[in-house]
Design a protein around this motif. Structure first.
Motif, PDB file in Angstrom:
ATOM      1  N   ASN A  10       0.820  -1.215   0.000  1.00  0.00           N
ATOM      2  CA  ASN A  10       0.000   0.000   0.000  1.00  0.00           C
ATOM      3  C   ASN A  10       0.850   1.260   0.000  1.00  0.00           C
ATOM      4  OD1 ASN A  10      -2.452  -1.351   0.187  1.00  0.00           O
ATOM      5  ND2 ASN A  10      -2.621  -1.116   2.400  1.00  0.00           N
ATOM      6  N   ASP A  12       0.594   4.601   1.928  1.00  0.00           N
ATOM      7  CA  ASP A  12      -0.119   5.135   3.101  1.00  0.00           C
ATOM      8  C   ASP A  12      -0.119   6.668   3.058  1.00  0.00           C
ATOM      9  OD1 ASP A  12      -0.412   2.545   3.998  1.00  0.00           O
ATOM     10  OD2 ASP A  12       0.927   2.751   5.723  1.00  0.00           O
ATOM     11  N   GLY A  37       3.521   1.181   2.939  1.00  0.00           N
ATOM     12  CA  GLY A  37       2.781   0.428   3.952  1.00  0.00           C
ATOM     13  C   GLY A  37       2.076  -0.767   3.350  1.00  0.00           C
ATOM     14  N   GLY A  38       1.030  -1.173   4.018  1.00  0.00           N
ATOM     15  CA  GLY A  38       0.345  -2.432   3.689  1.00  0.00           C
ATOM     16  C   GLY A  38       0.816  -3.479   4.679  1.00  0.00           C
ATOM     17  N   LYS A  39      -0.129  -4.233   5.223  1.00  0.00           N
ATOM     18  CA  LYS A  39       0.265  -5.227   6.235  1.00  0.00           C
ATOM     19  C   LYS A  39       1.271  -6.219   5.648  1.00  0.00           C
ATOM     20  CE  LYS A  39      -4.001  -4.673   8.707  1.00  0.00           C
ATOM     21  NZ  LYS A  39      -3.451  -3.632   9.559  1.00  0.00           N
ATOM     22  N   ASN A  42       4.715  -4.418   5.161  1.00  0.00           N
ATOM     23  CA  ASN A  42       5.344  -4.145   6.464  1.00  0.00           C
ATOM     24  C   ASN A  42       5.944  -5.414   7.064  1.00  0.00           C
ATOM     25  OD1 ASN A  42       4.377  -1.518   6.232  1.00  0.00           O
ATOM     26  ND2 ASN A  42       2.556  -1.897   7.486  1.00  0.00           N
ATOM     27  N   ALA A  92      -3.930   3.448   1.632  1.00  0.00           N
ATOM     28  CA  ALA A  92      -4.590   3.560   2.942  1.00  0.00           C
ATOM     29  C   ALA A  92      -4.625   5.024   3.332  1.00  0.00           C
ATOM     30  CB  ALA A  92      -3.821   2.758   3.987  1.00  0.00           C
ATOM     31  N   ILE A 104      -8.009   3.653   9.955  1.00  0.00           N
ATOM     32  CA  ILE A 104      -7.518   3.440   8.586  1.00  0.00           C
ATOM     33  C   ILE A 104      -8.665   3.107   7.645  1.00  0.00           C
ATOM     34  CG2 ILE A 104      -6.007   1.983   7.155  1.00  0.00           C
ATOM     35  CD1 ILE A 104      -4.258   1.457   9.590  1.00  0.00           C
ATOM     36  N   LEU A 106      -9.043   1.566   3.783  1.00  0.00           N
ATOM     37  CA  LEU A 106      -8.252   0.905   2.744  1.00  0.00           C
ATOM     38  C   LEU A 106      -8.916   1.023   1.382  1.00  0.00           C
ATOM     39  CD1 LEU A 106      -7.332  -2.501   4.422  1.00  0.00           C
ATOM     40  CD2 LEU A 106      -5.770  -0.605   3.936  1.00  0.00           C
ATOM     41  N   GLU A 137      -5.468  -8.752   3.303  1.00  0.00           N
ATOM     42  CA  GLU A 137      -5.605  -7.534   2.492  1.00  0.00           C
ATOM     43  C   GLU A 137      -5.471  -7.829   1.005  1.00  0.00           C
ATOM     44  OE1 GLU A 137      -2.936  -4.454   3.944  1.00  0.00           O
ATOM     45  OE2 GLU A 137      -4.387  -3.844   5.446  1.00  0.00           O
ATOM     46  N   THR A 245       0.964   2.660  14.071  1.00  0.00           N
ATOM     47  CA  THR A 245       0.802   1.988  12.771  1.00  0.00           C
ATOM     48  C   THR A 245       1.962   1.015  12.535  1.00  0.00           C
ATOM     49  OG1 THR A 245      -0.135   4.061  11.972  1.00  0.00           O
ATOM     50  CG2 THR A 245       0.354   2.378  10.316  1.00  0.00           C
ATOM     51  N   ALA A 246       1.628  -0.196  12.141  1.00  0.00           N
ATOM     52  CA  ALA A 246       2.608  -1.250  11.808  1.00  0.00           C
ATOM     53  C   ALA A 246       3.268  -1.892  13.034  1.00  0.00           C
ATOM     54  CB  ALA A 246       3.674  -0.768  10.834  1.00  0.00           C
ATOM     55  N   ASP A 249       2.450  -5.502  12.704  1.00  0.00           N
ATOM     56  CA  ASP A 249       3.170  -6.098  11.563  1.00  0.00           C
ATOM     57  C   ASP A 249       4.633  -6.337  11.926  1.00  0.00           C
ATOM     58  OD1 ASP A 249       0.828  -5.805  10.089  1.00  0.00           O
ATOM     59  OD2 ASP A 249       1.404  -3.821   9.364  1.00  0.00           O
ATOM     60  N   ALA A 285       4.550   3.619   8.738  1.00  0.00           N
ATOM     61  CA  ALA A 285       4.491   2.160   8.818  1.00  0.00           C
ATOM     62  C   ALA A 285       5.877   1.593   8.523  1.00  0.00           C
ATOM     63  CB  ALA A 285       3.434   1.638   7.852  1.00  0.00           C
TER      64      ALA A 285
END
Ligand code: RIB
Length: 300
Positions: A10, A12, A37-39, A42, A92, A104, A106, A137, A245-246, A249, A285
């Protein structure tokens, strides 16, 4: 042994605010930042910075090259990421309040364009005993899990963000659940689970999935691990919170890395807890995820 993280990437957009915007309210942000970012990304960055052999699979649009470059700088293999021409990279919108908490929104973008053909081609590069790390995700999570199970891979699921797609996954194939109490309650989906917390909740989840090991994260109270023989409690390290954030993760990536590095479950949880404490001490993140040396040298 290799780790495949099939997950989101992602962009962010982070808005720093006094408080989260309320219904009908318009507020100006104090600052705005664009981060990687993005789970999925991360967690791959965390594993890469921790020094384990990590392959990230997923998809970006033409605007996502910088995410791939960041993964490469962290030592992550990126040849299994597809660049799609018709869709933009997932993103995000993140509100970060004065306490460092976030909320957040998405937009899936390329993360929701995974095809079964990409899954099949990706899994051909892996062997029995390799690890598969999944979050929620991207699309095709169920298919990825089924095929990885057929292959004999070790499946680690972080069922975040939680929705009905997780409940449709073949969760009996999961070897490690890494999740919070809300997610565990939703997977258990029984009226009593709301009243049970911590170790007792982790034990209930293991009763439902006896083949799995459970890592339940408990926020400020740390985390707890439960399998058939062991219960391990891990404290959270206290730091001044800038941005949460993160954090989860970072814990997940460093925990998996610790397992593969032979630290044992207790050592892996401690490594995850230290790394995530460092991550909450700075903004963003992926940029907040520490290198292994920082984690080893950290004093709390
Ligand atoms: O877990 C944090 C991540 O959730 C952010 O980087 C954002 O992209 C969302 O996926």
């Amino acid at each position: 042994m290799k780790v495949l993280n099939f997950g989101s990437l992602n962009i962010d957009y982070v808005y720093c605010l006094d408080h989260f915007v309320q219904k009908g309210e318009t507020i100006s942000s104090q600052s705005m930042h664009t981060f990687s970012g993005g789970k999925g990304l991360n967690q791959s960055i965390a594993m890469g910075r921790a020094g384990i052999t990590t392959y990230h699979a997923g998809a970006v649009g033409k605007d996502g090259d910088f995410l791939i470059e960041l993964l490469q700088k962290a030592g992550v293999h990126t040849e299994l990421i597809r660049e799609l021409s018709q869709v933009r990279t997932g993103n995000a919108i993140i509100q970060k309040d004065k306490n460092g908490e976030n909320c957040i929104i998405l937009y899936g973008g390329a993360n929701q364009e995974i095809t079964k053909e990409q899954v099949d081609e990706t899994l051909e590069c892996f062997e029995p005993g390799d690890y598969l790390v999944l979050q929620n995700e991207i699309n095709e999570g169920s298919y990825i899990m089924e095929q990885a199970h057929k292959k004999g891979m070790v499946i680690v699921l972080n069922p975040s963000p939680m929705d009905d797609r997780v409940l449709e996954m073949p969760l009996e194939y999961v070897n490690y659940f890494i999740l919070n109490e809300v997610e565990a309650g939703q997977i258990l989906n029984d009226s009593a689970s709301g009243e049970v917390q911590g170790e007792a909740l982790a034990k209930r989840l293991r009763e439902k999935f006896p083949g799995a090991k459970i890592v339940l994260t408990l926020g400020e109270k740390g985390s707890v691990f439960v399998d058939d023989k062991t219960v391990i409690q891990q404290q959270a390290y206290r730091v001044e919170t800038v941005d949460t954030t993160a954090a989860g993760d970072t814990f997940t990536g460093y925990f998996i890395a610790g397992l593969i590095q032979g630290l044992g479950v207790g050592g892996a949880m401690d490594q995850g807890a230290k790394a995530s404490a460092i991550a909450v001490s700075s903004l963003g993140a992926a940029p907040s995820i520490p290198m292994l040396e920082q984690v080893k040298q950290a004093v709390f």
